[in-house]
Scaffold this motif. Structure first.
Motif, PDB file in Angstrom:
ATOM      1  N   ARG A  47       0.838  -1.198   0.000  1.00 11.06           N
ATOM      2  CA  ARG A  47       0.000   0.000   0.000  1.00 11.06           C
ATOM      3  C   ARG A  47       0.874   1.250   0.000  1.00 11.06           C
ATOM      4  NH1 ARG A  47      -2.774  -3.290  -1.475  1.00 11.06           N
ATOM      5  NH2 ARG A  47      -4.733  -4.055  -0.671  1.00 11.06           N
ATOM      6  N   PHE A  48       0.316   2.305  -0.597  1.00 11.73           N
ATOM      7  CA  PHE A  48       0.909   3.640  -0.536  1.00 11.73           C
ATOM      8  C   PHE A  48       0.126   4.449   0.478  1.00 11.73           C
ATOM      9  CE2 PHE A  48       1.845   2.407  -4.960  1.00 11.73           C
ATOM     10  CZ  PHE A  48       3.184   2.752  -5.060  1.00 11.73           C
ATOM     11  N   LYS A  49       0.810   5.344   1.160  1.00 13.62           N
ATOM     12  CA  LYS A  49       0.139   6.294   2.056  1.00 13.62           C
ATOM     13  C   LYS A  49       0.656   7.668   1.703  1.00 13.62           C
ATOM     14  CE  LYS A  49      -0.280   2.909   5.734  1.00 13.62           C
ATOM     15  NZ  LYS A  49       0.548   1.827   5.259  1.00 13.62           N
ATOM     16  N   PRO A  50      -0.184   8.598   1.214  1.00 18.84           N
ATOM     17  CA  PRO A  50      -1.620   8.432   0.985  1.00 18.84           C
ATOM     18  C   PRO A  50      -1.894   7.607  -0.267  1.00 18.84           C
ATOM     19  CG  PRO A  50      -0.933  10.586   0.200  1.00 18.84           C
ATOM     20  CD  PRO A  50       0.274   9.935   0.820  1.00 18.84           C
ATOM     21  N   GLY A  51      -3.100   7.096  -0.375  1.00 17.27           N
ATOM     22  CA  GLY A  51      -3.500   6.299  -1.531  1.00 17.27           C
ATOM     23  C   GLY A  51      -4.216   7.118  -2.596  1.00 17.27           C
ATOM     24  N   ARG A  52      -4.594   8.351  -2.229  1.00 16.85           N
ATOM     25  CA  ARG A  52      -5.254   9.265  -3.188  1.00 16.85           C
ATOM     26  C   ARG A  52      -4.634  10.641  -3.039  1.00 16.85           C
ATOM     27  NH1 ARG A  52      -9.617   8.130  -5.803  1.00 16.85           N
ATOM     28  NH2 ARG A  52     -10.188  10.304  -5.973  1.00 16.85           N
ATOM     29  N   MET A  53      -4.475  11.324  -4.167  1.00 11.66           N
ATOM     30  CA  MET A  53      -3.926  12.680  -4.160  1.00 11.66           C
ATOM     31  C   MET A  53      -4.725  13.528  -5.131  1.00 11.66           C
ATOM     32  SD  MET A  53       0.045  11.762  -4.577  1.00 11.66           S
ATOM     33  CE  MET A  53       0.683  10.306  -3.815  1.00 11.66           C
ATOM     34  N   GLU A  54      -4.797  14.818  -4.821  1.00 12.55           N
ATOM     35  CA  GLU A  54      -5.428  15.768  -5.725  1.00 12.55           C
ATOM     36  C   GLU A  54      -4.441  16.883  -6.019  1.00 12.55           C
ATOM     37  OE1 GLU A  54      -9.340  17.109  -4.760  1.00 12.55           O
ATOM     38  OE2 GLU A  54      -9.965  15.108  -4.122  1.00 12.55           O
ATOM     39  N   VAL A  55      -4.281  17.201  -7.291  1.00 13.31           N
ATOM     40  CA  VAL A  55      -3.444  18.315  -7.718  1.00 13.31           C
ATOM     41  C   VAL A  55      -4.216  19.111  -8.760  1.00 13.31           C
ATOM     42  CG1 VAL A  55      -1.303  17.040  -7.256  1.00 13.31           C
ATOM     43  CG2 VAL A  55      -2.219  17.052  -9.550  1.00 13.31           C
ATOM     44  N   ARG A  56      -3.748  20.323  -9.012  1.00 15.60           N
ATOM     45  CA  ARG A  56      -4.385  21.166 -10.010  1.00 15.60           C
ATOM     46  C   ARG A  56      -3.556  21.156 -11.282  1.00 15.60           C
ATOM     47  NH1 ARG A  56      -8.146  25.166  -8.384  1.00 15.60           N
ATOM     48  NH2 ARG A  56      -7.375  26.360 -10.148  1.00 15.60           N
ATOM     49  N   GLU A  57      -4.222  21.195 -12.395  1.00 11.45           N
ATOM     50  CA  GLU A  57      -3.543  21.284 -13.684  1.00 11.45           C
ATOM     51  C   GLU A  57      -2.585  22.481 -13.649  1.00 11.45           C
ATOM     52  OE1 GLU A  57      -4.690  21.713 -18.424  1.00 11.45           O
ATOM     53  OE2 GLU A  57      -6.248  21.910 -16.898  1.00 11.45           O
ATOM     54  N   GLY A  58      -1.353  22.249 -14.084  1.00 12.33           N
ATOM     55  CA  GLY A  58      -0.336  23.294 -14.090  1.00 12.33           C
ATOM     56  C   GLY A  58       0.593  23.256 -12.883  1.00 12.33           C
ATOM     57  N   GLU A  59       0.274  22.446 -11.864  1.00  8.95           N
ATOM     58  CA  GLU A  59       1.130  22.362 -10.681  1.00  8.95           C
ATOM     59  C   GLU A  59       2.339  21.457 -10.938  1.00  8.95           C
ATOM     60  OE1 GLU A  59      -0.967  22.910  -6.446  1.00  8.95           O
ATOM     61  OE2 GLU A  59      -1.525  21.038  -7.430  1.00  8.95           O
ATOM     62  N   THR A  60       3.487  21.902 -10.438  1.00 10.57           N
ATOM     63  CA  THR A  60       4.677  21.058 -10.413  1.00 10.57           C
ATOM     64  C   THR A  60       4.818  20.562  -8.980  1.00 10.57           C
ATOM     65  OG1 THR A  60       5.745  22.308 -12.184  1.00 10.57           O
ATOM     66  CG2 THR A  60       7.177  20.960 -10.778  1.00 10.57           C
ATOM     67  N   ILE A  61       4.805  19.245  -8.831  1.00  8.19           N
ATOM     68  CA  ILE A  61       4.817  18.600  -7.513  1.00  8.19           C
ATOM     69  C   ILE A  61       6.127  17.848  -7.326  1.00  8.19           C
ATOM     70  CG2 ILE A  61       3.658  16.895  -6.035  1.00  8.19           C
ATOM     71  CD1 ILE A  61       1.880  19.325  -6.663  1.00  8.19           C
ATOM     72  N   ARG A  62       6.700  17.965  -6.120  1.00  5.61           N
ATOM     73  CA  ARG A  62       7.838  17.117  -5.730  1.00  5.61           C
ATOM     74  C   ARG A  62       7.260  15.985  -4.881  1.00  5.61           C
ATOM     75  NH1 ARG A  62      11.149  20.561  -3.709  1.00  5.61           N
ATOM     76  NH2 ARG A  62      12.758  20.408  -5.298  1.00  5.61           N
ATOM     77  N   PHE A  63       7.449  14.768  -5.346  1.00  2.67           N
ATOM     78  CA  PHE A  63       7.068  13.590  -4.571  1.00  2.67           C
ATOM     79  C   PHE A  63       8.323  13.080  -3.876  1.00  2.67           C
ATOM     80  CE2 PHE A  63       4.039  13.629  -8.088  1.00  2.67           C
ATOM     81  CZ  PHE A  63       2.831  13.486  -7.422  1.00  2.67           C
ATOM     82  N   VAL A  64       8.278  12.990  -2.558  1.00  2.00           N
ATOM     83  CA  VAL A  64       9.344  12.359  -1.795  1.00  2.00           C
ATOM     84  C   VAL A  64       8.788  11.018  -1.355  1.00  2.00           C
ATOM     85  CG1 VAL A  64      10.838  12.486   0.229  1.00  2.00           C
ATOM     86  CG2 VAL A  64      10.312  14.571  -1.070  1.00  2.00           C
ATOM     87  N   VAL A  65       9.356   9.947  -1.905  1.00  5.35           N
ATOM     88  CA  VAL A  65       8.807   8.606  -1.755  1.00  5.35           C
ATOM     89  C   VAL A  65       9.733   7.788  -0.856  1.00  5.35           C
ATOM     90  CG1 VAL A  65       7.936   6.621  -3.016  1.00  5.35           C
ATOM     91  CG2 VAL A  65       7.956   8.844  -4.125  1.00  5.35           C
ATOM     92  N   ARG A  66       9.208   7.351   0.291  1.00 10.42           N
ATOM     93  CA  ARG A  66      10.001   6.589   1.258  1.00 10.42           C
ATOM     94  C   ARG A  66       9.548   5.132   1.282  1.00 10.42           C
ATOM     95  NH1 ARG A  66      12.401  10.783   3.319  1.00 10.42           N
ATOM     96  NH2 ARG A  66      11.259  12.652   3.837  1.00 10.42           N
ATOM     97  N   ASN A  67      10.523   4.246   1.207  1.00  9.27           N
ATOM     98  CA  ASN A  67      10.252   2.808   1.278  1.00  9.27           C
ATOM     99  C   ASN A  67      10.433   2.378   2.725  1.00  9.27           C
ATOM    100  OD1 ASN A  67      10.222   0.029   1.177  1.00  9.27           O
ATOM    101  ND2 ASN A  67      11.524  -0.114  -0.633  1.00  9.27           N
ATOM    102  N   THR A  68       9.318   2.060   3.402  1.00 11.75           N
ATOM    103  CA  THR A  68       9.362   1.649   4.803  1.00 11.75           C
ATOM    104  C   THR A  68       9.459   0.134   4.948  1.00 11.75           C
ATOM    105  OG1 THR A  68       6.944   1.562   4.930  1.00 11.75           O
ATOM    106  CG2 THR A  68       8.004   3.673   5.496  1.00 11.75           C
TER     107      THR A  68
END
Length: 147
Positions: A47-68
């Motif tokens: 599973r991923f936490k969070p399992g759902r995300m909302e962003v707006r068109e045009g946004e640049t997002i940094r995802f920091v992904v940790r493997n636990t």
């Protein structure tokens, strides 16, 4: 240098720059344009936490992904159809090398990063495409709302 972006995450030796390529779910973003960071954890519960995300068109997002977990996991952004196709390939060829700017391969106890520009509205997903992980439900949803 123009349209060059560097893929993020654990590498197996290939550190060549990646040419930016428009996809159905966006394009590699510039770190200087990040509007927010989303922390994501992924573990051996598939599973991923969070399992759902909302962003707006045009946004640049940094995802920091940790493997636990204790297993190798990855965070791959795509369309449901593209991720399902890729997951099938990974079942057939589990050692297949793949590295794109919308993927982060993260070793146990480590973190990876993706900077992504969501320049198209729609319903997309993120998934772990390691053999068996996608099939076990290691998938989440990204909703990109139109401007």
């Amino acid at each position: 240098m123009g349209n060059i972006a560097f893929a993020h995450g654990e590498k197996k030796g290939n550190t060549a720059p990646v040419v930016k390529e428009q996809t159905a779910w966006g394009i590699a973003g510039h770190a200087s344009k990040v509007v927010r960071t989303i922390d994501v954890s992924m573990g051996d519960d598939m599973r991923f936490k969070p399992g759902r995300m909302e962003v707006r068109e045009g946004e640049t997002i940094r995802f920091v992904v940790r493997n636990t977990g204790a297993l190798l996991h990855e965070f791959v952004i795509g369309t449901p159809a593209e991720n399902a196709r890729h997951a099938e390939l990974m079942l057939k060829f589990p050692g297949m090398e793949h590295d794109e700017p919308y993927m982060a391969h993260v070793a146990p106890g480590k973190a990876g990063e993706i900077v992504w520009l969501f320049n198209k509205a729609g319903e997309f997903e993120f998934a772990c495409l390691m053999a068996g992980h996608f099939q076990a439900g290691m998938v989440g949803t990204i909703t990109v709302t139109a401007k």
